[in-house]
Design a protein around this motif. Structure first.
Motif, short mmCIF file in Angstrom:
data_model
loop_
_atom_site.label_atom_id
_atom_site.label_comp_id
_atom_site.label_asym_id
_atom_site.label_seq_id
_atom_site.Cartn_x
_atom_site.Cartn_y
_atom_site.Cartn_z
N LEU A 11 0.83 -1.21 0.00
CA LEU A 11 0.00 0.00 0.00
C LEU A 11 0.86 1.26 0.00
O LEU A 11 0.53 2.24 -0.67
CB LEU A 11 -0.92 0.01 1.20
CG LEU A 11 -2.24 -0.74 1.04
CD1 LEU A 11 -3.07 -0.60 2.29
CD2 LEU A 11 -3.01 -0.21 -0.14
N ILE A 14 2.11 1.77 -3.48
CA ILE A 14 1.05 2.27 -4.37
C ILE A 14 0.79 3.74 -4.09
O ILE A 14 0.56 4.53 -5.02
CB ILE A 14 -0.22 1.42 -4.20
CG1 ILE A 14 0.01 0.02 -4.77
CG2 ILE A 14 -1.38 2.03 -4.95
CD1 ILE A 14 -1.13 -0.91 -4.54
N ALA A 15 0.85 4.15 -2.82
CA ALA A 15 0.63 5.57 -2.49
C ALA A 15 1.74 6.44 -3.07
O ALA A 15 1.48 7.52 -3.61
CB ALA A 15 0.54 5.73 -0.98
N GLY A 17 3.38 5.73 -5.73
CA GLY A 17 3.12 5.75 -7.16
C GLY A 17 2.04 6.75 -7.54
O GLY A 17 2.15 7.44 -8.55
N VAL A 18 0.98 6.85 -6.72
CA VAL A 18 -0.08 7.81 -7.00
C VAL A 18 0.45 9.23 -6.92
O VAL A 18 0.15 10.08 -7.76
CB VAL A 18 -1.26 7.59 -6.04
CG1 VAL A 18 -2.25 8.73 -6.13
CG2 VAL A 18 -1.95 6.30 -6.36
N GLY A 48 5.26 6.37 -11.60
CA GLY A 48 3.82 6.20 -11.59
C GLY A 48 3.34 4.86 -12.08
O GLY A 48 2.17 4.54 -11.91
N PRO A 52 3.99 1.35 -8.51
CA PRO A 52 2.72 0.74 -8.12
C PRO A 52 2.57 -0.70 -8.53
O PRO A 52 1.88 -1.47 -7.84
CB PRO A 52 1.67 1.61 -8.83
CG PRO A 52 2.31 2.84 -9.11
CD PRO A 52 3.73 2.55 -9.32
N MET A 53 3.23 -1.10 -9.64
CA MET A 53 3.15 -2.53 -10.03
C MET A 53 3.86 -3.41 -9.01
O MET A 53 3.35 -4.46 -8.62
CB MET A 53 3.76 -2.72 -11.41
CG MET A 53 2.86 -2.30 -12.54
SD MET A 53 3.78 -2.23 -14.06
CE MET A 53 2.55 -1.52 -15.13
N ALA A 56 1.64 -3.56 -6.12
CA ALA A 56 0.51 -4.47 -6.33
C ALA A 56 0.94 -5.92 -6.15
O ALA A 56 0.18 -6.73 -5.62
CB ALA A 56 -0.07 -4.25 -7.73
N LEU A 59 1.22 -6.40 -2.38
CA LEU A 59 -0.11 -6.39 -1.77
C LEU A 59 -0.88 -7.66 -2.10
O LEU A 59 -1.61 -8.20 -1.26
CB LEU A 59 -0.87 -5.16 -2.26
CG LEU A 59 -2.29 -4.98 -1.77
CD1 LEU A 59 -2.32 -4.90 -0.27
CD2 LEU A 59 -2.91 -3.75 -2.37
N LEU C 14 -7.12 5.62 -3.42
CA LEU C 14 -6.01 5.73 -4.36
C LEU C 14 -6.49 5.61 -5.80
O LEU C 14 -5.98 6.31 -6.69
CB LEU C 14 -4.97 4.64 -4.05
CG LEU C 14 -4.24 4.81 -2.72
CD1 LEU C 14 -3.26 3.69 -2.51
CD2 LEU C 14 -3.52 6.13 -2.69
N ASP C 48 0.38 3.97 -17.24
CA ASP C 48 -0.32 4.14 -15.97
C ASP C 48 -1.61 3.36 -15.94
O ASP C 48 -2.04 2.89 -14.89
CB ASP C 48 -0.58 5.62 -15.72
CG ASP C 48 0.70 6.34 -15.42
OD1 ASP C 48 1.63 5.67 -14.98
OD2 ASP C 48 0.76 7.55 -15.62
N LEU C 54 -3.80 -3.46 -12.84
CA LEU C 54 -3.31 -4.43 -11.84
C LEU C 54 -3.92 -4.14 -10.47
O LEU C 54 -4.35 -5.07 -9.76
CB LEU C 54 -1.79 -4.36 -11.75
CG LEU C 54 -1.06 -5.07 -12.87
CD1 LEU C 54 0.42 -4.80 -12.76
CD2 LEU C 54 -1.30 -6.54 -12.78
N ILE C 58 -6.95 -6.40 -8.03
CA ILE C 58 -6.98 -6.70 -6.59
C ILE C 58 -8.29 -6.20 -6.00
O ILE C 58 -8.94 -6.87 -5.21
CB ILE C 58 -5.78 -6.04 -5.88
CG1 ILE C 58 -4.49 -6.63 -6.39
CG2 ILE C 58 -5.86 -6.25 -4.38
CD1 ILE C 58 -3.29 -5.97 -5.80
#
Lengths: 124, 84, 94
Positions: A11, A14-15, A17-18, A48, A52-53, A56, A59, C14, C48, C54, C58
């Motif tokens: 997580l 991913i944050a 990445g956002v 970005g 995040p990949m 993921a 996660l 997110l 992106d 992906l 989930i």
């Protein structure tokens, strides 16, 4: 226990990445010409998409309700991150080379053009 | 809210694809029209994904993002780029 | 509230933030002054979107749908190379 650690790390990635994606989108709007927007596109592709990949993948390993197939998701996410890390840079470099040689984009806010001296061009 | 998020995303993607199709029809420069068509294909891929049809995404992506711009760009290179 | 509910809530936030940056990318695709600008923005949008797919697999509890992201990341690269080859062929004259 180890599941929660993996999910928290995922997580967090991913944050990050956002955040990078948001910065890249604002940069792509605000920067003045094509060759400076390349920097924003690189932030958007590495920060970005690749980060995040990987998040993921972590996660998915730590998230129990997905069932046994979550390892497939983790493998696909890891493979896609490696592929993106190679291909996005190759693609944007090919595009920048073509845009410079064909003069398809203006160079205008420029301080120094080292490539013009090396190629022997007369243009600015 | 949790069930409505995919529906809202599919709705927004459908609206963006309408705008992209309209711009691709109106554009005089064929290369830019090809790029708008690729944007529309990307939106459609997201819609198919949200409708839980990954097999259609796997077929639609190579056809619409890979092969259609290739054939269109080869045609533009052989003929002329600007309309009229 | 179990930890999994917390994970789902954070993921919802997110994903909503991702949509805002997609809107900004699409603005650059629609109004970019030159052709390489549009291709670059479309390229970043594609990568992106692969990451978004992906995370969404989930969120939607269906791990077998994640394979589409690999396909998208591979085919968006091809669009880059087509336009680059077109722009360079005009300069070289081939």
């Amino acid at each position: 226990m180890i599941d929660m650690v993996l999910a928290s790390a995922g997580l967090t990635l991913i944050a990050i990445g956002v955040f990078c994606d948001f910065v890249a989108a604002i940069g792509l709007i605000r920067l003045p010409n094509f060759f400076t927007r390349l920097h924003a596109a690189t932030v958007g592709a590495i920060g970005g998409a690749v980060v995040p990949m990987l998040g993921a993948a972590l996660l998915a390993i730590g998230y129990e309700p997905l069932g046994e197939t979550r390892f497939i998701l983790a493998g696909v996410a890891f493979t896609t991150s490696i592929v993106t890390m190679i291909l996005s840079q190759a693609g944007s470099h090919a595009l920048a080379r073509a845009a410079y040689r064909a003069r398809a984009a203006p160079l205008q806010p420029i301080t120094y053009d080292a490539l013009a001296e090396k190629r022997g061009d007369s243009s600015e | 809210m949790s069930e409505m998020l995919p529906v809202i995303m599919a709705f927004v993607a459908a609206l963006i694809s309408i705008v992209a199709t309209w711009l691709a029809v109106q554009e005089r420069d064929m290369l830019i029209a090809t790029l708008f068509s690729a944007l529309q294909s990307t939106c459609y891929a997201l819609i198919y994904y949200l409708l839980m049809a990954p097999d259609i995404v796997l077929v639609y992506l190579p056809v619409s993002v890979g092969i259609l711009p290739l054939i269109t760009i080869i045609l533009i290179k052989k003929t002329e780029r600007y309309e009229e | 509230m179990t930890p999994y509910d917390i994970i789902l809530t954070v993921l919802t936030t997110l994903l909503a933030l991702y949509l805002i940056s997609f809107a900004l990318y699409i603005v650059r695709v629609l109004k970019g002054p030159t052709i390489p600008d549009r291709v670059l923005a479309l390229d970043s949008l594609g990568y992106d979107l692969a990451a978004f797919m992906l995370i969404l697999s989930i969120y939607l509890n269906s791990p077998m749908m994640a394979v589409c992201a690999l396909s998208l990341a591979l085919w968006i690269y091809a669009l880059d190379i087509y336009v680059a080859k077109y722009l360079e062929a005009k300069e070289v004259g081939g």
